[in-house]
Write a protein that holds these residues in place. Structure first.
Motif, PDB file in Angstrom:
ATOM      1  N   GLN A  83      -6.642 -28.494   6.981  1.00 18.49           N
ATOM      2  CA  GLN A  83      -7.181 -28.531   8.338  1.00 18.49           C
ATOM      3  C   GLN A  83      -6.794 -27.341   9.210  1.00 18.49           C
ATOM      4  N   SER A  84      -5.841 -26.544   8.793  1.00 16.54           N
ATOM      5  CA  SER A  84      -5.405 -25.430   9.648  1.00 16.54           C
ATOM      6  C   SER A  84      -6.488 -24.364   9.755  1.00 16.54           C
ATOM      7  N   THR A  85      -6.446 -23.638  10.854  1.00 18.32           N
ATOM      8  CA  THR A  85      -7.408 -22.581  11.114  1.00 18.32           C
ATOM      9  C   THR A  85      -7.149 -21.389  10.202  1.00 18.32           C
ATOM     10  N   ARG A  86      -8.224 -20.821   9.659  1.00 19.05           N
ATOM     11  CA  ARG A  86      -8.100 -19.578   8.892  1.00 19.05           C
ATOM     12  C   ARG A  86      -7.503 -18.495   9.786  1.00 19.05           C
ATOM     13  N   ALA A  87      -6.608 -17.679   9.229  1.00 17.56           N
ATOM     14  CA  ALA A  87      -5.877 -16.701  10.033  1.00 17.56           C
ATOM     15  C   ALA A  87      -6.801 -15.740  10.771  1.00 17.56           C
ATOM     16  N   THR A  88      -7.897 -15.306  10.133  1.00 21.59           N
ATOM     17  CA  THR A  88      -8.811 -14.382  10.801  1.00 21.59           C
ATOM     18  C   THR A  88      -9.467 -15.025  12.019  1.00 21.59           C
ATOM     19  N   VAL A  89      -9.797 -16.315  11.913  1.00 16.71           N
ATOM     20  CA  VAL A  89     -10.420 -17.027  13.027  1.00 16.71           C
ATOM     21  C   VAL A  89      -9.405 -17.241  14.151  1.00 16.71           C
ATOM     22  N   ALA A  90      -8.186 -17.616  13.779  1.00 18.86           N
ATOM     23  CA  ALA A  90      -7.137 -17.811  14.779  1.00 18.86           C
ATOM     24  C   ALA A  90      -6.834 -16.508  15.522  1.00 18.86           C
ATOM     25  N   ALA A  91      -6.829 -15.396  14.787  1.00 12.30           N
ATOM     26  CA  ALA A  91      -6.571 -14.096  15.420  1.00 12.30           C
ATOM     27  C   ALA A  91      -7.689 -13.734  16.398  1.00 12.30           C
ATOM     28  N   HIS A  92      -8.924 -14.049  16.027  1.00 13.39           N
ATOM     29  CA  HIS A  92     -10.056 -13.799  16.935  1.00 13.39           C
ATOM     30  C   HIS A  92      -9.900 -14.592  18.220  1.00 13.39           C
ATOM     31  N   ARG A  93      -9.555 -15.866  18.084  1.00 13.63           N
ATOM     32  CA  ARG A  93      -9.407 -16.711  19.273  1.00 13.63           C
ATOM     33  C   ARG A  93      -8.240 -16.214  20.136  1.00 13.63           C
ATOM     34  N   ALA A  94      -7.134 -15.836  19.501  1.00 12.17           N
ATOM     35  CA  ALA A  94      -5.985 -15.319  20.251  1.00 12.17           C
ATOM     36  C   ALA A  94      -6.362 -14.054  21.013  1.00 12.17           C
ATOM     37  N   ALA A  95      -7.180 -13.204  20.383  1.00 12.01           N
ATOM     38  CA  ALA A  95      -7.612 -11.975  21.051  1.00 12.01           C
ATOM     39  C   ALA A  95      -8.474 -12.289  22.276  1.00 12.01           C
ATOM     40  N   ARG A  96      -9.306 -13.332  22.177  1.00 14.31           N
ATOM     41  CA  ARG A  96     -10.112 -13.723  23.337  1.00 14.31           C
ATOM     42  C   ARG A  96      -9.223 -14.223  24.472  1.00 14.31           C
ATOM     43  N   PHE A  97      -8.228 -15.035  24.144  1.00 20.99           N
ATOM     44  CA  PHE A  97      -7.285 -15.482  25.169  1.00 20.99           C
ATOM     45  C   PHE A  97      -6.586 -14.292  25.803  1.00 20.99           C
ATOM     46  N   LYS A  98      -6.159 -13.347  24.980  1.00 22.54           N
ATOM     47  CA  LYS A  98      -5.448 -12.166  25.479  1.00 22.54           C
ATOM     48  C   LYS A  98      -6.338 -11.367  26.429  1.00 22.54           C
ATOM     49  N   ALA A  99      -7.620 -11.215  26.059  1.00 27.04           N
ATOM     50  CA  ALA A  99      -8.551 -10.459  26.895  1.00 27.04           C
ATOM     51  C   ALA A  99      -8.801 -11.139  28.232  1.00 27.04           C
ATOM     52  N   LEU A 100      -8.599 -12.447  28.294  1.00 30.17           N
ATOM     53  CA  LEU A 100      -8.755 -13.194  29.547  1.00 30.17           C
ATOM     54  C   LEU A 100      -7.526 -13.074  30.447  1.00 30.17           C
ATOM     55  N   GLY A 101      -6.491 -12.395  29.959  1.00 32.07           N
ATOM     56  CA  GLY A 101      -5.266 -12.244  30.736  1.00 32.07           C
ATOM     57  C   GLY A 101      -4.296 -13.390  30.558  1.00 32.07           C
ATOM     58  N   VAL A 102      -4.511 -14.232  29.564  1.00 30.37           N
ATOM     59  CA  VAL A 102      -3.637 -15.375  29.316  1.00 30.37           C
ATOM     60  C   VAL A 102      -2.306 -14.910  28.741  1.00 30.37           C
ATOM     61  N   THR A 103      -1.212 -15.439  29.301  1.00 29.64           N
ATOM     62  CA  THR A 103       0.123 -15.096  28.792  1.00 29.64           C
ATOM     63  C   THR A 103       0.857 -16.300  28.205  1.00 29.64           C
ATOM     64  N   SER A 104       0.338 -17.515  28.464  1.00 31.09           N
ATOM     65  CA  SER A 104       0.982 -18.707  27.925  1.00 31.09           C
ATOM     66  C   SER A 104      -0.084 -19.753  27.610  1.00 31.09           C
ATOM     67  N   VAL A 105       0.101 -20.461  26.500  1.00 34.98           N
ATOM     68  CA  VAL A 105      -0.876 -21.462  26.049  1.00 34.98           C
ATOM     69  C   VAL A 105      -0.152 -22.729  25.626  1.00 34.98           C
ATOM     70  N   ALA A 106      -0.697 -23.879  26.040  1.00 30.37           N
ATOM     71  CA  ALA A 106      -0.254 -25.166  25.511  1.00 30.37           C
ATOM     72  C   ALA A 106      -1.167 -25.505  24.343  1.00 30.37           C
ATOM     73  N   ASP A 107      -0.608 -25.412  23.122  1.00 27.75           N
ATOM     74  CA  ASP A 107      -1.359 -25.670  21.889  1.00 27.75           C
ATOM     75  C   ASP A 107      -1.162 -27.137  21.519  1.00 27.75           C
ATOM     76  N   LEU A 108      -2.166 -27.953  21.825  1.00 24.41           N
ATOM     77  CA  LEU A 108      -2.067 -29.395  21.619  1.00 24.41           C
ATOM     78  C   LEU A 108      -2.684 -29.774  20.274  1.00 24.41           C
ATOM     79  N   CYS A 109      -2.002 -30.642  19.536  1.00 24.68           N
ATOM     80  CA  CYS A 109      -2.386 -30.968  18.146  1.00 24.68           C
ATOM     81  C   CYS A 109      -2.230 -29.706  17.295  1.00 24.68           C
ATOM     82  N   SER A 110      -1.052 -29.117  17.337  1.00 19.74           N
ATOM     83  CA  SER A 110      -0.829 -27.790  16.750  1.00 19.74           C
ATOM     84  C   SER A 110      -0.730 -27.790  15.236  1.00 19.74           C
ATOM     85  N   GLY A 111      -0.548 -28.956  14.619  1.00 21.15           N
ATOM     86  CA  GLY A 111      -0.433 -28.989  13.173  1.00 21.15           C
ATOM     87  C   GLY A 111       0.731 -28.152  12.683  1.00 21.15           C
ATOM     88  N   ILE A 112       0.517 -27.432  11.582  1.00 19.60           N
ATOM     89  CA  ILE A 112       1.598 -26.621  11.006  1.00 19.60           C
ATOM     90  C   ILE A 112       1.785 -25.300  11.736  1.00 19.60           C
TER      91      ILE A 112
END
Length: 429
Positions: A83-112
């Motif tokens: 069920q975990s996110t593929r690393a390339t997809v997770a990196a894409h999403r993290a980059a979008r958060f970063k571009a929005l100026g996000v510095t902290s995230v609450a990762d709910l249902c974080s799994g492994i």
């Protein structure tokens, strides 16, 4: 967890003895597992050997998602690998958060911790929350193993009880599998999609990971819906809050080409032209086929089929192109005779809108010869049809080297482009 069923067993796996076993098993051959297990049990506790073998198997499976360098350092549960996110997809999403100026995230249902690791690597601090103690401990171990524990706090808790107000953004990845397999009803997710949407609305920015098959009518009006494919396979959909309300986006990894839209009318149906385009699955899921058709100057071969036809070859990262040499009503005897005449031994069969399975076609036509061809089983203006051709263009996404497109010759090795068998008028080009 392949033998690890509680925190004590997991702790033993992380002990010096457990680490030694994992090092020994890094590149082991599963076919030799029985003999290897017998040998290792002479010097190590049977329970620990079983746990290490299970973890070694999971690490090998995880390479496809995380890459060998990370997978061999990380820890996994069977559900975590699945069920975990593929690393390339997770990196894409993290980059979008970063571009929005996000510095902290609450990762709910974080799994492994797959998404938490990507966020931390983007320089974002993360609160990773999961209610299962073993899963939370696995995420904590992964953060330490990859040297990211300074940016990741792991908390074992019920996500519905977490105060997310101190964080710039919220990411929610509800469980979409139950005891009977995959869950299709968003309200049957754990937690339900409605709860996740409520948590998203309370945050400045948010992203909710959902199944790619989510009905468009289930997407909240204020959310941007993004469908993501990786290597041509659709991996997930994400509902973004705080970005572009109502937008639909198709993102193609690893290159990152992104298509947005959703306001164009359905393309007109037209006769099959020289080229057929198969849109990427993310484009289809996002209902952006019309945008690609407009870019290509093409139309549909059938109002219910997501194949685009055009008379010119136009580079696009959003679709694979095929040069069509023959259009025949569905008839296996005619197909077999044509392939025998062209000496086709390498046959690729694709289908869309056909009940016939590709394996059945290959079994019945028995291709033989030095040449190759592609057969597309589909409907043209409502009629079951066979389109024969060859790949004409698979263009890299922006930022990647472009390969030269093949030109000239037929898909079956002939220097002459064969005439088409058609039931209607031939398109120009």
């Amino acid at each position: 967890m392949g033998g690890v069923t509680d925190l004590a067993a997991f702790s033993a796996l992380r002990s010096p003895e457990g680490q030694t076993l994992l090092d020994v098993l890094r590149d082991y051959d599963p076919a030799q597992e029985l003999a290897l297990a017998s040998r290792l049990r002479r010097d190590h506790p049977a329970e620990l050997v079983s746990a290490a073998l299970g973890q070694a198997r999971l690490r090998q499976r995880a390479i496809a998602k995380f890459g060998a360098e990370d997978a061999y350092r990380m820890y996994f549960t069977p559900n975590g690998v699945e069920q975990s996110t593929r690393a390339t997809v997770a990196a894409h999403r993290a980059a979008r958060f970063k571009a929005l100026g996000v510095t902290s995230v609450a990762d709910l249902c974080s799994g492994i911790g797959g998404d938490a690791l990507a966020l931390a690597r983007a320089g974002i601090s993360v609160l990773a929350v999961d209610r299962d103690p073993l899963t939370a401990e696995t995420a904590r171990a992964n953060a330490a193993a990859l040297g990211l524990d300074g940016l990741i706090e792991v908390r074992c808790a019920d996500v519905t009880e977490i105060d997310t107000t101190p964080y710039d953004a919220v990411f929610v990845d509800p469980a979409r599998r139950g005891g009977r397999g995959r869950i299709f009803d968003p309200e049957a997710y754990s937690p339900p999609l409605s709860w996740a949407v409520g948590a998203a609305r309370a945050a400045r920015f948010a992203a909710l990971k959902v199944a790619p098959g989510i009905p468009h009518e289930a997407v909240p009006e204020e959310a941007e819906a993004e469908w993501i494919s990786d290597g041509g396979d659709v991996k997930e959909a994400v509902l973004w809050f705080g970005t572009e309300p109502g937008a639909r986006r198709a993102t193609l990894l690893p290159g990152g080409a992104a298509l947005t839209g959703g306001t164009l009318p359905d393309p007109a149906v037209r006769p099959v032209g020289r080229y057929l385009y198969e849109p990427d699955g993310a484009v289809i899921r996002a209902h952006l086929v019309a945008e690609v058709a407009e870019e290509l100057g093409g139309g549909l071969i059938d109002e219910t089929i997501a194949y685009i036809t055009a008379d010119t070859l136009t580079p696009t990262p959003y679709a694979a192109a095929y040069e069509i040499t023959d259009e025949l009503p569905f008839n296996l005897k005619k197909l077999k005779a044509l392939l025998r005449e062209r000496e086709v031994g390498v046959l690729t069969v694709k289908k869309r809108g056909s009940a016939v399975e590709p394996e059945e076609i290959r079994r019945k036509v028995k291709p033989k010869g030095p040449n190759s061809a592609t057969v597309l089983l589909t409907r043209v203006a409502g009629a079951p049809t066979m389109l024969i051709g060859r790949p004409a263009g698979r263009w890299p996404e922006p930022g990647r080297a472009r390969r030269r497109n093949p030109s000239g010759g037929s898909p079956c090795g002939s220097a002459r482009r064969p005439s088409r068998a058609r039931s209607g008028p031939s398109p120009t080009g």
